[in-house]
Design a protein around this motif. Structure first.
Motif, PDB file in Angstrom:
ATOM      1  N   UNK A   1       0.816  -1.232   0.000  1.00 17.84           N
ATOM      2  CA  UNK A   1       0.000   0.000   0.000  1.00 17.84           C
ATOM      3  C   UNK A   1       0.842   1.272   0.000  1.00 17.84           C
ATOM      4  N   UNK A   2       1.922   1.287   0.782  1.00 19.46           N
ATOM      5  CA  UNK A   2       2.789   2.468   0.797  1.00 19.46           C
ATOM      6  C   UNK A   2       3.499   2.649  -0.536  1.00 19.46           C
ATOM      7  N   UNK A   3       3.935   1.544  -1.136  1.00 18.90           N
ATOM      8  CA  UNK A   3       4.612   1.616  -2.427  1.00 18.90           C
ATOM      9  C   UNK A   3       3.684   2.197  -3.492  1.00 18.90           C
ATOM     10  N   UNK A   4       2.422   1.789  -3.469  1.00 17.44           N
ATOM     11  CA  UNK A   4       1.467   2.309  -4.447  1.00 17.44           C
ATOM     12  C   UNK A   4       1.285   3.812  -4.304  1.00 17.44           C
ATOM     13  N   UNK A   5       1.239   4.304  -3.065  1.00 23.09           N
ATOM     14  CA  UNK A   5       1.080   5.741  -2.834  1.00 23.09           C
ATOM     15  C   UNK A   5       2.318   6.502  -3.292  1.00 23.09           C
ATOM     16  N   UNK A   6       3.499   6.006  -2.928  1.00 26.88           N
ATOM     17  CA  UNK A   6       4.732   6.681  -3.333  1.00 26.88           C
ATOM     18  C   UNK A   6       4.880   6.701  -4.852  1.00 26.88           C
ATOM     19  N   UNK A   7       4.562   5.589  -5.491  1.00 25.79           N
ATOM     20  CA  UNK A   7       4.704   5.509  -6.943  1.00 25.79           C
ATOM     21  C   UNK A   7       3.737   6.447  -7.649  1.00 25.79           C
ATOM     22  N   UNK A   8       2.493   6.477  -7.187  1.00 26.88           N
ATOM     23  CA  UNK A   8       1.502   7.359  -7.798  1.00 26.88           C
ATOM     24  C   UNK A   8       1.886   8.827  -7.618  1.00 26.88           C
ATOM     25  N   UNK A   9       2.426   9.164  -6.450  1.00 29.89           N
ATOM     26  CA  UNK A   9       2.845  10.548  -6.187  1.00 29.89           C
ATOM     27  C   UNK A   9       3.977  10.959  -7.124  1.00 29.89           C
ATOM     28  N   UNK A  10       4.977  10.097  -7.248  1.00 35.11           N
ATOM     29  CA  UNK A  10       6.124  10.414  -8.103  1.00 35.11           C
ATOM     30  C   UNK A  10       5.714  10.522  -9.558  1.00 35.11           C
TER      31      UNK A  10
ATOM     32  N   UNK B   1      -6.363  11.927  -8.591  1.00 31.16           N
ATOM     33  CA  UNK B   1      -7.674  11.453  -8.189  1.00 31.16           C
ATOM     34  C   UNK B   1      -7.573  10.198  -7.346  1.00 31.16           C
ATOM     35  N   UNK B   2      -6.671   9.305  -7.730  1.00 36.03           N
ATOM     36  CA  UNK B   2      -6.476   8.081  -6.955  1.00 36.03           C
ATOM     37  C   UNK B   2      -5.911   8.399  -5.575  1.00 36.03           C
ATOM     38  N   UNK B   3      -4.961   9.293  -5.506  1.00 34.78           N
ATOM     39  CA  UNK B   3      -4.377   9.666  -4.220  1.00 34.78           C
ATOM     40  C   UNK B   3      -5.423  10.307  -3.315  1.00 34.78           C
ATOM     41  N   UNK B   4      -6.255  11.148  -3.883  1.00 32.48           N
ATOM     42  CA  UNK B   4      -7.303  11.777  -3.091  1.00 32.48           C
ATOM     43  C   UNK B   4      -8.277  10.765  -2.528  1.00 32.48           C
ATOM     44  N   UNK B   5      -8.605   9.746  -3.334  1.00 35.59           N
ATOM     45  CA  UNK B   5      -9.515   8.710  -2.862  1.00 35.59           C
ATOM     46  C   UNK B   5      -8.925   7.941  -1.685  1.00 35.59           C
ATOM     47  N   UNK B   6      -7.606   7.703  -1.733  1.00 40.98           N
ATOM     48  CA  UNK B   6      -6.943   7.012  -0.627  1.00 40.98           C
ATOM     49  C   UNK B   6      -6.991   7.856   0.641  1.00 40.98           C
ATOM     50  N   UNK B   7      -6.724   9.134   0.507  1.00 38.65           N
ATOM     51  CA  UNK B   7      -6.724  10.013   1.675  1.00 38.65           C
ATOM     52  C   UNK B   7      -8.106  10.096   2.325  1.00 38.65           C
ATOM     53  N   UNK B   8      -9.143   9.935   1.522  1.00 43.36           N
ATOM     54  CA  UNK B   8     -10.508  10.011   2.050  1.00 43.36           C
ATOM     55  C   UNK B   8     -11.044   8.664   2.529  1.00 43.36           C
ATOM     56  N   UNK B   9     -10.351   7.599   2.192  1.00 42.79           N
ATOM     57  CA  UNK B   9     -10.796   6.252   2.539  1.00 42.79           C
ATOM     58  C   UNK B   9     -10.176   5.812   3.855  1.00 42.79           C
ATOM     59  N   UNK B  10     -10.941   5.830   4.916  1.00 43.94           N
ATOM     60  CA  UNK B  10     -10.417   5.481   6.229  1.00 43.94           C
ATOM     61  C   UNK B  10     -10.161   3.992   6.383  1.00 43.94           C
ATOM     62  N   UNK B  11     -10.626   3.171   5.473  1.00 45.44           N
ATOM     63  CA  UNK B  11     -10.380   1.736   5.526  1.00 45.44           C
ATOM     64  C   UNK B  11      -9.157   1.308   4.737  1.00 45.44           C
ATOM     65  N   UNK B  12      -8.532   2.245   4.024  1.00 49.06           N
ATOM     66  CA  UNK B  12      -7.350   1.891   3.228  1.00 49.06           C
ATOM     67  C   UNK B  12      -6.219   1.481   4.169  1.00 49.06           C
ATOM     68  N   UNK B  13      -5.434   0.448   3.796  1.00 48.04           N
ATOM     69  CA  UNK B  13      -4.363  -0.041   4.680  1.00 48.04           C
ATOM     70  C   UNK B  13      -3.402   1.042   5.130  1.00 48.04           C
ATOM     71  N   UNK B  14      -3.131   2.008   4.276  1.00 48.27           N
ATOM     72  CA  UNK B  14      -2.199   3.079   4.687  1.00 48.27           C
ATOM     73  C   UNK B  14      -2.799   3.942   5.774  1.00 48.27           C
ATOM     74  N   UNK B  15      -4.132   4.073   5.788  1.00 44.77           N
ATOM     75  CA  UNK B  15      -4.790   4.912   6.773  1.00 44.77           C
ATOM     76  C   UNK B  15      -4.963   4.213   8.113  1.00 44.77           C
ATOM     77  N   UNK B  16      -4.907   2.860   8.083  1.00 43.63           N
ATOM     78  CA  UNK B  16      -5.194   2.100   9.297  1.00 43.63           C
ATOM     79  C   UNK B  16      -3.944   1.566   9.969  1.00 43.63           C
TER      80      UNK B  16
END
Length: 356
Positions: A279-288, A340-355
């Motif tokens: 999950x963290x790798x997906x966020x970092x990759x999408x950001x870059x 858009x994908x990153x924003x959805x993750x930040x708003x999703x409290x059930x996402x593994x990165x958020x929990x």
């Protein structure tokens, strides 16, 4: 400087030195003019061991971490290297199969047939389904599928290996606006496939593709900046170099600031990516990749502007950089899609990165 610092990494430095010597302007221009597929070039890189850099040692590779590929792709961008470099470098490192390892040793590409290179245009790109070991569907854009010795097909959450000569498989040539890539349409009709059992393989494959493409875009932006600074110091108007004009200085300074920010983001991503959870790798990759997609195109557009009318012509190398940046911008998501994908993750409290 860390081991990931651009210019200090031994792999990136070695690739830069070789390309500077053996892939000079005349050779690069001939290859760009002749199209994106050059078997002699990929065989040359395979012989140098570039496609085995991150292949584990027990499979005959050098065993470098995947992050070590980042500086290599920066150099691929700076030198405008054509061909299936992403497929030939990344796929053998992630997929333990003898046929893929053999491709890395010869330079014959492994094509990555992935409908997930975009979500915004998914309906136009097509889809693939896997049922009882058989693949069906169409992918309307796959890089170097016609030249490949093996197809790596992503069917939803599963990676499958497919023989290009398998019954029911059709590969159709497509036109390409990307000077570094050949495209084809892949049609599968109940094609036999060898699935790979690894639940994390698809997200890891896509994440590392985004990271390496971000590095390549960073290299493209950097070289466009370098060409522009050289041009500003050489071109004269009203008896002095145009680089002395205040307005042009401001544009060049903005180009440098944008590229520096992208460069540092790539370094930070590479420094953390090897040990990251999926999950963290997906966020970092999408950001870059999102930042690289925007910055590289903007820097290349400014480079064309500062080159004047000649910047739009095929005689100017910055026009080639711009075309390449436009093509790579959308592959595995542009800034709009990925933000858009990153924003959805930040708003999703059930996402593994958020929990965690």
């Amino acid at each position: 400087m860390t081991e990931h610092e651009y210019g200090a990494d031994e792999y990136g430095a070695a690739v830069d030195e070789y390309l500077t010597r053996a892939y000079d302007g005349d050779r690069r221009r001939k290859l760009l003019d002749a199209g994106a597929w050059h078997p002699d070039l990929t065989a040359e890189f395979a012989e140098l061991g570039w496609y085995s850099l991150a292949v584990p040692e027990d499979r005959g590779g050098l065993g470098a971490p995947l992050s070590a590929l980042g500086p290599v792709f920066v150099q691929f961008g700076r030198h405008l290297v054509v061909g299936p470099q992403l497929e030939n470098v990344l796929v053998p490192a992630l997929l333990p199969d003898e046929r893929i390892t053999a491709a890395a040793e010869t330079g014959v590409p492994v094509a990555l047939v992935d409908p997930g290179v975009t979500e915004d245009w998914a309906a136009d790109l097509g889809s693939v389904t896997l049922t009882a070991g058989r693949l069906s569907g169409t992918v309307h854009a796959a890089r170097f599928a016609r030249q490949a010795s093996l197809l790596v097909v992503v069917a939803e959450a599963t990676v499958c290996l497919v023989d290009p000569a398998a019954p029911g498989l059709r590969i159709e040539e497509l036109d390409s606006a990307d000077p570094g890539t050949e495209f084809a349409r892949v049609v599968l009709d109940e094609v036999h496939a060898d699935p790979i059992a690894d639940d994390d393989l698809v997200p890891r494959l896509r994440s590392w593709a985004r990271i390496l493409l971000a590095c390549e875009l960073s290299g493209l932006a950097h070289r466009s900046l370098e060409h522009t600074v050289e041009h500003l110091g050489r071109r004269e108007q009203f008896g002095r170099p145009i680089g002395s004009f205040q307005a042009l200085k401001h544009i060049a300074a903005d180009m440098h600031a944008r590229w520096t920010g992208l460069h540092n983001l790539c370094l930070a991503t590479l420094a953390d990516a090897d040990g990251a959870s999926v999950p963290d790798l997906e966020i970092m990759a999408a950001t870059a990749k999102a930042h690289a997609a925007e910055v590289a195109v903007r820097v290349c557009e400014d480079a064309i502007q500062l080159h004047g009318g000649m910047g739009f012509t095929a005689e100017s190398i910055v026009s080639w950089h711009y075309t390449r940046a436009l093509a790579l911008r959308a592959w595995y998501g542009d800034q709009t899609e990925l933000r858009g994908r990153l924003g959805a993750v930040l708003l999703d409290e059930t996402h593994p990165r958020r929990t965690t």
